[in-house]
Scaffold this active site. Structure first.
Site: not given
Ligand code: G16
Length: 602
Positions: A159-160, A328, A330, A332-333, A429
């Site tokens: 992800s990010h 981000d 991938d 989705d953000r 998302k």
């Molecule tokens: C994932 C989840 C999100 C979550 C985020 C942050 O996003 O899909 O629903 O809000 O992690 O999670 P945490 O607070 O546990 O770090 P992504 O974009 O990282 O796949």
């Protein structure tokens, strides 16, 4: 030879329209591809490799995320986890199953995809659909899984989190609905991983990820095909159905067009932005920047927030652009900015979309079934739900919790404070969807981002929100702080206690660890975040992130509602300073962790 086959040699036409039919329709994906591919069916053998289980392969908030070196240097580490994922697909369904595979382009992704191909084949999976060069955004994977009715998908992303040889890597499993595997399934994957003794693999099987079309194999006398597809087209086709592209085109390239700046941060969304926003909607080519996916994201955090998307913030402050957004790794953000860098908090973003939902043709067709936010997300969405008499759900952090509600027809639009916004068009998302949603609102209301936001606060009041992240805290120190908090918060005397900072005093109404009972399947998820809720509705929340790869990340969330029109334009950091002070005192964060300042403030 088109439209037929001869022994050992296959030719395919892949198309979704009626004018050209695939020569081999049995496993035709229905994706919009217009390519012919010729391949010789290769025979390969599967073999079984002995391995030793790892105990640390528990998927987090969204898949297994670790340093690249963990996947690369520990023997069979990636193989074990891939085998554990495939183990949850019923053996008798595998031959007919299609699994979608794609990732955000980060370092180690292509190696991992070759392993997935080999292990899927070794376990009797019949068919894989993979984005060209392995590239497919997380929302696009969700879209393709749903479109072709795959049994699931494997997404290669952290992800990010930063990438590169010293960065992070991740593997995530999505189910047939297109959404992240729910806890029931991730627990099964984890259980398998803890006792895994062997995996099945076709070590000699290699696919060419660059060539669109089908590559065909025979594994121990059974057919196995890999279909490389255009990474963007199926997703673009879906967006055309959701939004009014003519209105968006007018907004971005008509006589009175606005100027936008979209920063793909060298993540996967670059090709999507280029194709959809620039080529199709007519935004100038230079309005989209950092659009070439890079294995190390150009050395940056591909994280769309005010700290890591600083270049976009700076460009926006110049005043040249009316609308800005970053994505981000991938895709989705998203982060949305207005002219001069006016920041739209993600908790507000989903509330604004909800309040203007009829600007989006998709919702005119489907109606609005319900709204949802994750627990730490501010209550801005609740205010809209209340005013518009819509059902509102509060779920734990993690997009997977929204999926059940959507599948049950209870949820249309949802969002999280962590820069995630989306709807039931898919089960992830969706960064670019959120941007087109905002642009649809701009096109409809003909107002600036800032005016739309300010009107919203005037009408619904404002939830001041901030999140402090303390990244890579030593795990023991973070756990010590949580233990300390629990001792204080679970003492019955804490309820009713008055906590002060300066002139402000708040009285504790509720202090608990958030637990969620899924309204659809009644599954219970406990320990989802420590909440102190005050009598005026203000909230202090602590939780440990489930997406980090090293140490612990402490997240502190503050949410406080204000309806006095004279106060709603104030700086959130000023408004929330007393609550931050109280949170730091109660948790003794500094004393427990040695941290004097957060890594990121949102
Ligand atoms: C994932 C989840 C999100 C979550 C985020 C942050 O996003 O899909 O629903 O809000 O992690 O999670 P945490 O607070 O546990 O770090 P992504 O974009 O990282 O796949």
């Amino acid at each position: 030879m088109i439209g037929g086959s001869c022994p050992g040699v296959y030719v395919w036409l892949l198309c979704c329209c009626s004018c050209v039919q695939p020569s081999d329709t049995a496993d035709h994906t229905g994706l919009s591809l217009y390519s012919v591919s010729v391949g010789v069916k290769k025979m390969v053998n599967a073999t079984t490799v002995k391995t030793k289980p790892y105990t640390d392969q528990k998927p987090g908030t969204s898949g297994l995320r670790k340093r690249v070196t963990v996947f690369q240097q520990n023997q069979h580490y990636a193989e074990n986890f891939i085998q554990s994922i495939i183990a949850v697909i019923e053996p008798d369904k595998r031959a007919a199953a299609t699994v979608v595979v794609g990732g955000d382009g980060r370092f180690f992704m292509k190696d991992a995809i070759q392993l997935i191909v080999q292990i899927a084949a070794g376990n009797g999976i019949g068919h894989l659909v993979i984005g060209q060069n392995g590239i497919m955004s997380t929302p696009a994977v969700s879209c393709v899984i749903r479109k072709i009715k795959a049994v699931g998908g494997i997404i290669l992303t952290a992800s990010h989190n930063p990438g590169g040889p010293n960065g992070d890597f991740g593997i995530k499993y999505n189910i047939a609905s297109g959404g992240p595997a729910p806890e029931g399934i991730t627990n099964k994957i984890y259980d398998v991983s803890k006792s895994l003794q062997e995996y099945h693999i076709c070590p000699d099987l290699k696919v060419d990820l660059s060539k669109i079309g089908k590559q065909s194999f025979e594994v121990n006398s059974k057919p196995f095909t890999v279909e490389i597809v255009d990474s963007v087209e199926a997703y673009a086709e879906m967006l055309r159905e959701i939004f009014d592209f003519a209105a968006l085109k007018e907004l971005l390239s008509g006589a009175h067009h606005i100027n936008v700046r979209l920063d793909a941060m060298h993540g996967v969304v670059g090709p999507y932005v280029k194709k959809i926003v620039c080529e199709e909607l007519g935004s100038p080519a230079d309005s989209a920047v950092n659009c070439v996916p890079k294995e190390d994201f150009g050395g940056h955090h591909p994280d769309p927030n005010l700290t890591y998307a600083a270049d976009l913030v700076k460009a926006m402050k110049g005043g040249e652009y009316d609308f800005g957004a970053a994505f981000d790794g991938d895709g989705d953000r998203n982060m949305v900015l207005g002219k001069h860098g006016f920041f739209v908090n993600p908790s507000d973003s989903v509330a604004v979309i909800a309040a203007n939902i009829k600007s989006i043709p998709y919702f005119q067709k489907t109606g609005v079934k319900g709204l949802a936010r994750s627990m730490p997300t501010s209550g801005a969405l609740d205010n809209v739900a209340k005013a518009l008499n819509m059902q509102l759900y509060e779920t734990p952090t993690g997009w997977k919790f929204f999926g059940n509600l959507m599948d049950a027809g209870k949820l249309s639009l949802c969002g999280e404070e962590s820069f995630g916004t989306g709807s039931d068009h898919i089960r992830e998302k969706d960064g670019l969807w959120a941007v087109l949603a905002w642009l649809s609102i701009l096109a409809h209301r003909k107002q600036s981002v800032e005016d739309i936001m300010k009107d919203h606060w005037q009408k619904f009041g404002r939830n001041f929100f901030t999140r402090y992240d303390y990244e890579e805290v030593e795990s023991d120190a973070a756990n010590k702080m949580i233990k300390h908090l629990e001792t204080i918060m679970f003492d019955p005397a804490f309820k009713g206690k008055k906590l002060s900072s300066g002139e402000k005093t708040y009285e504790v109404a509720i202090s608990d660890n958030f637990a969620y009972t899924d309204p659809v399947d009644a599954s219970v998820s406990k320990n989802q975040g420590l909440r102190i809720i005050f009598t005026d509705g203000s909230r202090i929340i602590f939780r440990l992130s489930g997406t980090g790869s090293a140490g612990a990340t402490i997240r502190l969330y503050i949410d406080s509602y204000e309806k006095d029109p004279k106060k709603i334009y104030q700086d959130p950091q000023v408004m929330l300073a007393p609550l931050v002070d109280i949170a730091l005192k109660v948790s003794q964060l500094k004393e427990n962790t040695g941290r004097t300042a957060p890594t990121v403030i949102t």
